[in-house]
Design a protein around this motif. Structure first.
Motif: not given
Length: 363
Positions: A155-156, A159
């Motif tokens: 998820d990180k 980004e």
């Protein structure tokens, strides 16, 4: 009277002559046709012609954007050719190097060591299992490539840039990923060349061992509070099979710890030990594994470089060759000198009397 006849005849002849050509006579002729003057008039005729012209042009195909399905089944869209790539695993870095895209890599892990100068001019983004997200973000990458080890950071990482997860389980999947990464980084032709090179080595090995027997093989990955080995679904398991052997733990999944008793019960004929396993061939003589045919007959070998067998990249075929040499040395004209375990016990016992008798002959 007689003279009068000639005169009379003369008069008749003159008269006839006069009838023929005397006086002015008009000989009728065919009247001439009136003279006709022909004038040729040249006019410029303008025609409108509709013509279809077929023009063949060689155009460079549009490669981007492209969509890749990664090992997690995710569709990852790559908008343009990547120029700043962060590699989260040494195997990925090696693959990018072999397909000629190492110049695009701006970040690597601290464990990257191939090619030897791979860290020069590149930022270390942390370890393999614990990458530094902040450092990765500071590099402004346009692509991040990781493995299933990095799912917890997905998820990180998403980004920051598109993320591709690469997790091949066998050599065929390694081939597929080399081609996929070639497409992603616009090095498809080079990727095809690498795969062809790998397949040539594989075909050579398989052809040499195809008619040979299949010895039972135990692969010792490491010794940490037990014997760790490799099972079904791993590339090492597939390499043992391709090299003409039979993995005695092909019935287990993934990487598992097994007991000495289980190893002895399955009685391997060949034991292959990872370079950093924490144990060497001589050590096995002091364990229950001394009762296996592999140790008794001195058929215990150490892989020369753990990286070639633990990293699912192009160098995996070198590991295949080495494993095949261990399992079927006769097929490659190799002659390893056996080191029998009985001798090992004798030498171990003799250490009490002669310090010169050491375990230096084991491979």
């Amino acid at each position: 009277m007689k003279r009068a006849i000639p005169v009379f005849l003369l008069i008749v002849l003159v008269w006839i002559s006069g009838c023929i050509g005397g006086g002015t006579s008009t000989i009728p002729t065919t009247p001439s046709a009136p003279e006709t003057t022909t004038i040729t008039k040249t006019e410029k005729v303008v025609e409108t012609v509709t013509q279809t012209v077929t023009v063949t042009q060689t155009m460079t195909p549009q490669k981007y954007p492209i969509t890749i399905v990664d090992s997690l089944g995710r569709e990852v869209k790559i908008e343009k050719e990547p120029e700043r790539i962060v590699s989260l695993a040494p195997s990925i870095t090696e693959t990018l190097y072999f397909i000629g895209a190492l110049d695009k890599v701006v970040g690597v892990t601290k464990f990257d060591d191939f090619p030897p100068d791979v860290k020069e001019g590149r930022t270390i983004i942390g370890g393999f299992s614990d990458p530094n997200i902040e450092v990765i973000a500071s590099l402004n990458p346009d692509l991040i490539i990781g493995t299933s080890m990095h799912m917890q950071y997905l998820d990180k990482l998403q980004e920051i840039a598109p993320v591709i997860i690469v997790d091949p389980k066998n050599i065929d999947e390694i081939y597929e990923w080399i081609i996929k990464l070639g497409k992603v980084v616009n090095r498809e032709e080079e990727a095809v060349g690498v795969v062809n090179y790998m397949k040539a080595i594989v075909e050579d090995v398989e052809s040499k061992v195809s008619n040979a027997s299949r010895p039972k093989v135990f692969y010792l990955l490491g010794y940490w509070d037990g014997y760790w080995t490799t099972g079904k679904g791993t590339f090492i398991d597939s390499l043992i099979t391709m090299a003409g052997g039979e993995n005695i733990f092909s019935d287990i999944e993934g990487w598992k710890k097994v007991s000495a008793e289980d190893i002895v019960a399955r009685n391997p004929e060949v034991i292959i030990i990872s370079y950093h396993a924490g144990v060497n061939p001589g050590d096995l003589c002091n364990t229950p594994l001394a009762n296996t045919d592999a140790v008794k007959n001195g058929r215990v070998y150490v892989i020369s470089d753990d990286n070639i067998i633990s990293r699912p990249g192009p160098r995996i075929v070198l590991a295949l060759q080495e494993i095949a040499y261990f399992i079927h040395p006769e097929a490659f004209n190799y002659a390893y000198q056996p080191k029998a375990c009985a001798r090992c016990f004798f030498m171990t016992f003799s250490l009490f009397f002669n310090e010169d008798l050491l375990w230096v002959e084991w491979l």
